[in-house]
Write a protein that holds these residues in place. Structure first.
Motif, short mmCIF file in Angstrom:
data_model
loop_
_atom_site.label_atom_id
_atom_site.label_comp_id
_atom_site.label_asym_id
_atom_site.label_seq_id
_atom_site.Cartn_x
_atom_site.Cartn_y
_atom_site.Cartn_z
N ASN A 7 0.87 -1.17 0.00
CA ASN A 7 0.00 0.00 0.00
C ASN A 7 0.91 1.22 0.00
O ASN A 7 1.97 1.21 0.63
CB ASN A 7 -0.90 0.01 1.24
N THR A 8 0.52 2.28 -0.70
CA THR A 8 1.30 3.52 -0.66
C THR A 8 1.13 4.24 0.67
O THR A 8 1.92 5.12 1.00
CB THR A 8 0.88 4.47 -1.79
N LYS A 9 0.12 3.86 1.43
CA LYS A 9 -0.14 4.46 2.74
C LYS A 9 0.58 3.66 3.82
O LYS A 9 0.46 2.44 3.89
CB LYS A 9 -1.65 4.46 3.02
N VAL A 12 -0.60 0.79 7.88
CA VAL A 12 -1.81 -0.03 7.69
C VAL A 12 -1.58 -1.49 8.09
O VAL A 12 -2.46 -2.32 7.93
CB VAL A 12 -2.31 0.04 6.22
N ARG A 91 4.89 3.78 0.70
CA ARG A 91 5.01 4.94 -0.18
C ARG A 91 5.07 4.41 -1.61
O ARG A 91 5.23 3.22 -1.84
CB ARG A 91 6.28 5.74 0.14
N ASP A 92 4.94 5.32 -2.56
CA ASP A 92 5.08 4.95 -3.97
C ASP A 92 6.57 4.84 -4.26
O ASP A 92 7.28 5.85 -4.31
CB ASP A 92 4.42 6.02 -4.85
N PHE A 110 -5.95 -2.12 4.37
CA PHE A 110 -6.27 -0.73 4.68
C PHE A 110 -7.04 -0.69 5.98
O PHE A 110 -7.78 -1.62 6.33
CB PHE A 110 -7.06 -0.06 3.54
N PHE A 115 -8.25 8.52 5.66
CA PHE A 115 -7.03 8.67 4.89
C PHE A 115 -6.61 7.34 4.26
O PHE A 115 -6.06 7.31 3.16
CB PHE A 115 -5.89 9.20 5.76
N ASP A 116 -6.85 6.25 4.96
CA ASP A 116 -6.51 4.94 4.42
C ASP A 116 -7.40 4.58 3.24
O ASP A 116 -6.94 4.00 2.26
CB ASP A 116 -6.63 3.88 5.52
N TRP A 118 -8.88 6.73 1.27
CA TRP A 118 -8.51 7.59 0.15
C TRP A 118 -7.27 7.07 -0.57
O TRP A 118 -7.13 7.25 -1.79
CB TRP A 118 -8.25 9.02 0.65
N ALA A 119 -6.35 6.44 0.16
CA ALA A 119 -5.13 5.92 -0.44
C ALA A 119 -5.41 4.80 -1.44
O ALA A 119 -4.57 4.50 -2.29
CB ALA A 119 -4.17 5.41 0.64
N ASP A 122 -4.83 5.86 -4.99
CA ASP A 122 -3.44 5.81 -5.46
C ASP A 122 -3.06 4.39 -5.88
O ASP A 122 -2.43 4.19 -6.92
CB ASP A 122 -2.48 6.28 -4.36
#
Length: 218
Positions: A7-9, A12, A91-92, A110, A115-116, A118-119, A122
């Motif tokens: 995950n980019t977030k 999690v 992160r990406d 997630f 915020f999770d 919304w990620a 991405d």
């Protein structure tokens, strides 16, 4: 099968989930290679803790936070393993992007926070990019660090939010916030090896694994 947990977030619980899946599969008799593709190296540290304690089975682990190195190593060695689990993201990164192109399955954990959720947008874009390069990537989203109650408005709303992204299949097997997962990872253990046992944590992990690997056999 190559499975990426990513995950980019950050925050999690992807490393916890990746490590738990890898150890559980090794305990089930599978020949597993765990790749830590996160610069923090948390999964590799958990494997080191397991080795130092002398737990069996041991598990092979490599730390490849760089995308080109990850890609080259997996391409060279994938035939040696029945299953490869890649812990990527936060992160990406080039490692996450490389993992998506290499993988058969992506599992995106997630948490039930805005915020999770919304990620996921991405990650959906990265999935589209990966599928434009290599067909066949299957992506699942699973609610991780979910609220402890069996029914929670936050959990339910987060699950419904996944439906907005056709790139994902939602796994209805939430993993809740439990000390057993953190305690097990800190000791290099699967939750099923932890004493005293947390039957709920064990059942939740087994449900995720059963869903992932049963789906892939169909």
């Amino acid at each position: 099968m190559i499975l990426t947990v990513g995950n980019t977030k950050g925050g999690v619980g992807k490393t916890t989930l990746a490590f738990q899946i890898a150890i559980a599969r090794a305990l089930a008799g599978r020949d597993v290679w765990l790749i830590d593709a996160d610069r923090q190296g948390t999964a590799a540290a958990a494997v080191s803790a397991r080795a130092e304690s002398g737990r069996s089975p041991g598990i092979s682990c490599a730390h490849y936070p760089d995308g080109p190195t990850l890609r080259a190593q997996v391409q060279q060695q994938r035939g040696k393993w029945e299953e490869i689990v890649i812990d990527a993201g936060g992160r990406d990164s080039t490692a996450l992007r490389a993992a998506l192109v290499l993988s058969d399955v992506l599992l995106v954990p997630f948490a039930p926070r805005s915020f999770d959720v919304w990620a996921l947008e991405d990650m959906a874009k990265l999935i589209d990019e990966a599928r434009s390069i290599r067909d066949g990537l299957v992506a699942y989203a699973v609610l991780n660090q979910a609220d402890p109650g069996s029914r929670s408005d936050d959990n339910e709303e987060a699950a419904q939010a996944v439906a907005a992204f056709p790139q994902f299949v939602y796994l209805p097997t939430p993993v809740r916030r439990r000390k057993a997962f953190a305690n097990a990872c800190g000791a290099g253990l699967c939750v099923s090896e932890l004493t005293p046992k947390d039957s709920k944590a064990i059942a939740e992990l087994e449900s995720v694994i059963s869903s992932l690997f049963t789906i892939q056999k169909q």
